[in-house]
Design a protein around this motif. Sequence first.
Motif, PDB file in Angstrom:
ATOM      1  N   MET A   1       0.965  -1.183   0.048  1.00 49.47           N
ATOM      2  CA  MET A   1       0.062   0.068   0.032  1.00 49.47           C
ATOM      3  C   MET A   1       0.744   1.166  -0.205  1.00 49.47           C
ATOM      4  N   SER A   2       0.585   2.181  -0.989  1.00 49.56           N
ATOM      5  CA  SER A   2       1.409   3.446  -1.070  1.00 49.56           C
ATOM      6  C   SER A   2       0.661   4.533  -0.354  1.00 49.56           C
ATOM      7  N   GLY A   3      -0.931   4.765  -0.519  1.00 50.34           N
ATOM      8  CA  GLY A   3      -1.438   5.678  -0.178  1.00 50.34           C
ATOM      9  C   GLY A   3      -1.525   6.896  -0.694  1.00 50.34           C
ATOM     10  N   TYR A   4      -2.110   7.956  -0.559  1.00 44.70           N
ATOM     11  CA  TYR A   4      -2.400   9.254  -1.231  1.00 44.70           C
ATOM     12  C   TYR A   4      -1.070  10.182  -0.985  1.00 44.70           C
ATOM     13  N   LEU A   5      -0.469   9.934   0.118  1.00 42.34           N
ATOM     14  CA  LEU A   5       0.518  11.048   0.491  1.00 42.34           C
ATOM     15  C   LEU A   5       1.810  10.859   0.193  1.00 42.34           C
ATOM     16  N   GLY A   6       2.137   9.773  -0.698  1.00 42.08           N
ATOM     17  CA  GLY A   6       3.506   9.541  -1.156  1.00 42.08           C
ATOM     18  C   GLY A   6       4.439   9.261   0.140  1.00 42.08           C
ATOM     19  N   VAL A   7       3.999   8.774   1.339  1.00 47.11           N
ATOM     20  CA  VAL A   7       4.565   8.499   2.451  1.00 47.11           C
ATOM     21  C   VAL A   7       3.881   6.940   2.745  1.00 47.11           C
ATOM     22  N   PRO A   8       4.589   5.909   2.039  1.00 42.55           N
ATOM     23  CA  PRO A   8       4.181   4.680   2.255  1.00 42.55           C
ATOM     24  C   PRO A   8       4.567   4.133   3.645  1.00 42.55           C
ATOM     25  N   GLY A   9       5.504   4.514   4.442  1.00 43.32           N
ATOM     26  CA  GLY A   9       5.780   4.112   5.513  1.00 43.32           C
ATOM     27  C   GLY A   9       7.044   2.822   5.537  1.00 43.32           C
ATOM     28  N   PRO A  10       7.632   2.351   6.403  1.00 41.64           N
ATOM     29  CA  PRO A  10       7.107   2.700   7.659  1.00 41.64           C
ATOM     30  C   PRO A  10       7.801   4.023   8.077  1.00 41.64           C
ATOM     31  N   ILE A  11       7.082   4.659   9.111  1.00 36.49           N
ATOM     32  CA  ILE A  11       7.617   5.700   9.715  1.00 36.49           C
ATOM     33  C   ILE A  11       8.112   5.537  11.189  1.00 36.49           C
ATOM     34  N   GLN A  12       9.004   6.021  11.426  1.00 35.78           N
ATOM     35  CA  GLN A  12       9.826   5.837  12.644  1.00 35.78           C
ATOM     36  C   GLN A  12       9.477   7.087  13.529  1.00 35.78           C
ATOM     37  N   PHE A  13       9.042   6.713  15.006  1.00 31.69           N
ATOM     38  CA  PHE A  13       8.586   7.613  15.854  1.00 31.69           C
ATOM     39  C   PHE A  13       8.771   7.124  17.273  1.00 31.69           C
ATOM     40  N   ASP A  14       9.468   7.853  18.060  1.00 33.51           N
ATOM     41  CA  ASP A  14       9.782   7.690  19.322  1.00 33.51           C
ATOM     42  C   ASP A  14      10.157   6.106  19.567  1.00 33.51           C
ATOM     43  N   GLY A  15      11.077   5.630  18.499  1.00 32.18           N
ATOM     44  CA  GLY A  15      11.823   4.369  18.810  1.00 32.18           C
ATOM     45  C   GLY A  15      11.119   3.212  18.251  1.00 32.18           C
ATOM     46  N   LYS A  16       9.650   3.507  17.687  1.00 31.10           N
ATOM     47  CA  LYS A  16       8.948   2.478  17.128  1.00 31.10           C
ATOM     48  C   LYS A  16       8.632   2.538  15.635  1.00 31.10           C
ATOM     49  N   SER A  17       8.504   1.432  14.956  1.00 31.56           N
ATOM     50  CA  SER A  17       8.142   1.410  13.464  1.00 31.56           C
ATOM     51  C   SER A  17       6.635   1.485  13.367  1.00 31.56           C
ATOM     52  N   TYR A  18       6.261   2.196  12.489  1.00 36.03           N
ATOM     53  CA  TYR A  18       4.531   2.196  12.231  1.00 36.03           C
ATOM     54  C   TYR A  18       4.457   2.074  10.775  1.00 36.03           C
ATOM     55  N   LYS A  19       3.688   0.903  10.292  1.00 35.71           N
ATOM     56  CA  LYS A  19       3.498   0.828   8.903  1.00 35.71           C
ATOM     57  C   LYS A  19       2.018   1.387   8.495  1.00 35.71           C
ATOM     58  N   LEU A  20       1.809   1.846   7.256  1.00 40.45           N
ATOM     59  CA  LEU A  20       0.674   2.193   6.686  1.00 40.45           C
ATOM     60  C   LEU A  20      -0.378   1.145   6.727  1.00 40.45           C
ATOM     61  N   VAL A  21      -1.725   1.535   7.301  1.00 42.72           N
ATOM     62  CA  VAL A  21      -2.483   0.591   7.219  1.00 42.72           C
ATOM     63  C   VAL A  21      -4.003   0.877   6.638  1.00 42.72           C
ATOM     64  N   TRP A  22      -3.938   2.393   6.265  1.00 44.33           N
ATOM     65  CA  TRP A  22      -5.287   2.685   5.880  1.00 44.33           C
ATOM     66  C   TRP A  22      -4.858   4.183   5.165  1.00 44.33           C
ATOM     67  N   SER A  23      -5.408   4.188   4.058  1.00 42.80           N
ATOM     68  CA  SER A  23      -5.364   5.497   3.364  1.00 42.80           C
ATOM     69  C   SER A  23      -6.818   6.094   2.760  1.00 42.80           C
ATOM     70  N   SER A  24      -7.090   7.349   2.830  1.00 42.11           N
ATOM     71  CA  SER A  24      -8.276   7.693   2.246  1.00 42.11           C
ATOM     72  C   SER A  24      -7.940   9.154   1.525  1.00 42.11           C
ATOM     73  N   ARG A  25      -8.803   9.400   0.600  1.00 41.38           N
ATOM     74  CA  ARG A  25      -9.057  10.897  -0.266  1.00 41.38           C
ATOM     75  C   ARG A  25     -10.235  11.011  -0.331  1.00 41.38           C
ATOM     76  N   PRO A  26     -10.903  11.420   0.477  1.00 46.88           N
ATOM     77  CA  PRO A  26     -12.499  11.815   0.283  1.00 46.88           C
ATOM     78  C   PRO A  26     -12.588  12.950  -0.405  1.00 46.88           C
ATOM     79  N   THR A  27     -11.713  13.952  -0.840  1.00 44.88           N
ATOM     80  CA  THR A  27     -11.856  14.939  -1.631  1.00 44.88           C
ATOM     81  C   THR A  27     -10.624  15.322  -2.260  1.00 44.88           C
ATOM     82  N   PRO A  28     -10.371  16.084  -3.536  1.00 42.71           N
ATOM     83  CA  PRO A  28      -9.181  16.283  -3.991  1.00 42.71           C
ATOM     84  C   PRO A  28      -8.250  16.879  -3.135  1.00 42.71           C
TER      85      PRO A  28
END
Length: 173
Positions: A1-28
């Motif tokens: 999953m790559s999502g709508y923002l060009g930030v596929p993850g994982p994102i490192q934050f405060d010593g933890k790794s977070y993976k992209l699990v959901w993405s939405s673009r309800p409006t342009p």
Amino acid sequence: MSGYLGVPGPIQFDGKSYKLVWSSRPTPGYAKQEYLPSDQSIGSYTQMLIVERVTGDLTVTGAVRAQVDMLKKRKATDPLVNMNVIENSNAGEALLDFIVSSKDPKGEYVVEWNGYRYAPLKGAADKSGVLLFAISHRAYGNDNAKSFMGQLKNVRAAQIAALTKAAMPSVGQ
């Protein structure tokens, strides 16, 4: 999953790794992505990162004001609503620190603390708007909610510090 923002993850934050699990673009002009540690799921997470991009005439002040107004309205039905706004005028950013609660179908509490960091959208000269980078913590059930509330002071301070020091995600336009 790559999502709508060009930030596929994982994102490192405060010593933890977070993976992209959901993405939405309800409006342009609005896109949102949610990230979880690999051992958690959307329906029962305890920690989540959120990245949102809103393009258009919205400012950081306007985005914070809209969320604060929503929380003030919610206070009429949610006795735990509490919030604080921390402004960083040098960077043009603001951090909204807030808690909300609800009850599950069994009548047990679900308590959620959030740190929402708002920044002006940077990038293409023809795009204005706001970027949100947020951390959310949840507890489910009355016993867990009570424990969560007891630990919140320390968790909150550490997470606000981590959020203010974190690099804002670089999102696509």
